[in-house]
Write a protein that holds these residues in place. Structure first.
Motif, short mmCIF file in Angstrom:
data_model
loop_
_atom_site.label_atom_id
_atom_site.label_comp_id
_atom_site.label_asym_id
_atom_site.label_seq_id
_atom_site.Cartn_x
_atom_site.Cartn_y
_atom_site.Cartn_z
N ARG A 202 0.83 -1.21 0.00
CA ARG A 202 0.00 0.00 0.00
C ARG A 202 0.86 1.26 0.00
O ARG A 202 1.92 1.30 0.63
CB ARG A 202 -0.92 0.01 1.22
N TYR A 203 0.39 2.27 -0.71
CA TYR A 203 1.05 3.57 -0.74
C TYR A 203 -0.03 4.64 -0.68
O TYR A 203 -1.16 4.43 -1.11
CB TYR A 203 1.85 3.77 -2.03
N GLY A 204 0.33 5.82 -0.18
CA GLY A 204 -0.61 6.93 -0.18
C GLY A 204 0.06 8.23 0.17
O GLY A 204 1.12 8.24 0.81
N ASN A 205 -0.54 9.34 -0.25
CA ASN A 205 0.03 10.65 0.08
C ASN A 205 -0.53 11.17 1.39
O ASN A 205 0.06 12.04 2.03
CB ASN A 205 -0.25 11.65 -1.05
N VAL A 206 -1.71 10.64 1.82
CA VAL A 206 -2.29 11.06 3.10
C VAL A 206 -3.21 9.96 3.58
O VAL A 206 -4.02 9.44 2.82
CB VAL A 206 -3.06 12.41 2.96
N TRP A 207 -3.03 9.54 4.83
CA TRP A 207 -3.91 8.54 5.42
C TRP A 207 -4.50 9.14 6.69
O TRP A 207 -4.15 8.81 7.81
CB TRP A 207 -3.15 7.25 5.73
N ALA A 231 -8.84 15.59 3.91
CA ALA A 231 -7.86 16.03 2.91
C ALA A 231 -7.97 15.22 1.63
O ALA A 231 -8.48 14.09 1.62
CB ALA A 231 -6.45 15.90 3.49
N THR A 232 -7.55 15.82 0.54
CA THR A 232 -7.47 15.09 -0.72
C THR A 232 -6.54 13.88 -0.54
O THR A 232 -5.47 13.98 0.06
CB THR A 232 -6.93 16.00 -1.83
N ASN A 233 -6.98 12.74 -1.03
CA ASN A 233 -6.30 11.48 -0.73
C ASN A 233 -6.06 10.67 -2.00
O ASN A 233 -7.00 10.43 -2.77
CB ASN A 233 -7.16 10.66 0.26
N THR A 234 -4.83 10.29 -2.24
CA THR A 234 -4.49 9.35 -3.30
C THR A 234 -3.87 8.13 -2.66
O THR A 234 -2.88 8.24 -1.94
CB THR A 234 -3.50 9.95 -4.31
N SER A 235 -4.46 6.96 -2.89
CA SER A 235 -4.01 5.74 -2.21
C SER A 235 -3.94 4.59 -3.20
O SER A 235 -4.85 4.40 -4.00
CB SER A 235 -4.99 5.40 -1.07
N TRP A 236 -2.84 3.83 -3.14
CA TRP A 236 -2.60 2.70 -4.02
C TRP A 236 -2.59 1.41 -3.23
O TRP A 236 -2.16 1.39 -2.08
CB TRP A 236 -1.24 2.81 -4.70
N ILE A 237 -2.98 0.31 -3.89
CA ILE A 237 -2.72 -1.03 -3.38
C ILE A 237 -2.31 -1.89 -4.57
O ILE A 237 -2.94 -1.84 -5.64
CB ILE A 237 -3.92 -1.62 -2.62
N ILE A 238 -1.22 -2.65 -4.41
CA ILE A 238 -0.57 -3.31 -5.54
C ILE A 238 -0.32 -4.77 -5.20
O ILE A 238 0.07 -5.11 -4.08
CB ILE A 238 0.77 -2.63 -5.89
N THR A 239 -0.52 -5.63 -6.18
CA THR A 239 -0.25 -7.05 -5.98
C THR A 239 1.26 -7.30 -5.84
O THR A 239 2.07 -6.45 -6.19
CB THR A 239 -0.73 -7.89 -7.18
N ARG A 240 1.60 -8.46 -5.38
CA ARG A 240 2.97 -8.94 -5.50
C ARG A 240 3.26 -9.19 -6.99
O ARG A 240 2.32 -9.18 -7.80
CB ARG A 240 3.15 -10.24 -4.71
#
Length: 303
Positions: A202-207, A231-240
């Motif tokens: 997982r990655y994100g600019n604000v949690w 807040a404006t939120n950009t969040s990623w989740i990525i497979t292996r």
């Protein structure tokens, strides 16, 4: 004293150079000759296939010849069929649009945030359907084969969420996630939510709040949007990394181990009609050596 030491060293040298040897198994297998037609033994569905043994052996393993249980496929192999992605989604609360992207790449140079953001992602959101409300919508089965180069390639799937401050942000739930390598004779599962729950990154600019990020579980992937003041939120989740063409080795069934008495037969019932190559591997071994004997039969099961 000196002479005794020389004798001891000589005996030790002889012991170290002597390997523990083993005999090749004297192992035979037979089937009912009345079942034989040319080089094939024919059974009806539901019949018991009775393999009769003779000889003495330490270990016996059995490959039935069914998919996933073939002797010829006992090692890892690579074969690329059709790579497919499927899942279902729902989007709750708020009215913000275009808050979810489905992305894929076969070139992710690293798992640091800069590498993820700057990777050559392909937006595959339009290859299926995404939810617009709390009604669960199947994405469909998307063909991703064009995104990989060959059977040795890897693939990454990402869900990228964007929520904007000022209005209620959407909450997304992804279920039934599955990536498969579809071959002519079987489907190879590359990823599911349940199998890979510990491997999502997982990655994100604000949690803020903390639930404003993707959360994987054994049943779904979920991200909860904030309220209008969040807040404006950009969040990623990525497979292996998904190794698209890798096929795990087929497995055998243990029939006998070295600490068990010799067996006189093994009974197996094939679950479906078909033609199968049944293989027995009998082997004796020590810490230094292993010797084996292979016995094979063609089994035809009719309806």
């Amino acid at each position: 004293m000196k002479k005794s030491l020389i004798i001891l060293f000589a005996l030790a040298a002889v012991a170290c150079s002597r390997k523990m040897q083993v005999d090749r198994p004297d192992f035979g297998v037979s089937l009912d000759p009345a079942r034989r037609v040319a080089d094939t033994f024919v059974y009806r569905l539901g019949d018991s296939t009775r393999f009769q043994f003779n000889g003495s052996v330490g270990n016996i393993a059995f490959y039935s010849g069914e998919t996933g249980k073939r002797y010829d496929s006992r090692s890892t192999t690579y074969q690329l069929g059709k790579v497919t992605l499927s899942f279902s989604s729902k989007s709750e609360f708020g009215a913000q649009t275009n808050t979810l992207q489905v992305l894929a790449t076969n070139n992710l140079p690293g798992f640091d945030s800069a590498s993820v953001v700057n990777a050559a992602w392909k937006d595959i959101s339009s290859r299926g359907k995404l939810a617009t409300s709390a009604t669960v919508v199947p994405f469909g089965t998307a063909d991703l084969t064009d995104l990989v180069g060959n059977a040795n390639d890897s693939l990454f799937i990402a869900f990228k969420y964007s929520g904007v401050t000022g209005t209620t942000q959407r909450t997304w739930t992804i279920t039934d996630f599955s990536v498969n390598n579809v071959l002519a004779d079987r489907n190879i599962a590359l990823s599911t939510v349940a199998a890979d729950v510990a491997y999502w990154t997982r990655y994100g600019n604000v949690w803020d709040p903390a639930n404003g990020r993707w959360t994987p579980s054994a049943t779904d992937l979920k991200i909860t949007g904030g309220n209008a003041s969040a807040a404006t939120n950009t969040s990623w989740i990525i497979t292996r990394p998904l190794y698209v063409g890798r096929i795990a080795p087929d497995v055998s069934t243990g029939v006998k181990s070295i600490n068990e008495p010799d067996k006189t037969e093994y009974v197996y019932v094939y679950p479906a009609p078909g033609v199968y190559r049944a293989t027995f591997i009998a082997y004796n071994h020590t810490v230094d050596e292993e010797k084996s004997t292979i016995r094979e039969f063609i089994i035809k099961v009719t309806p």
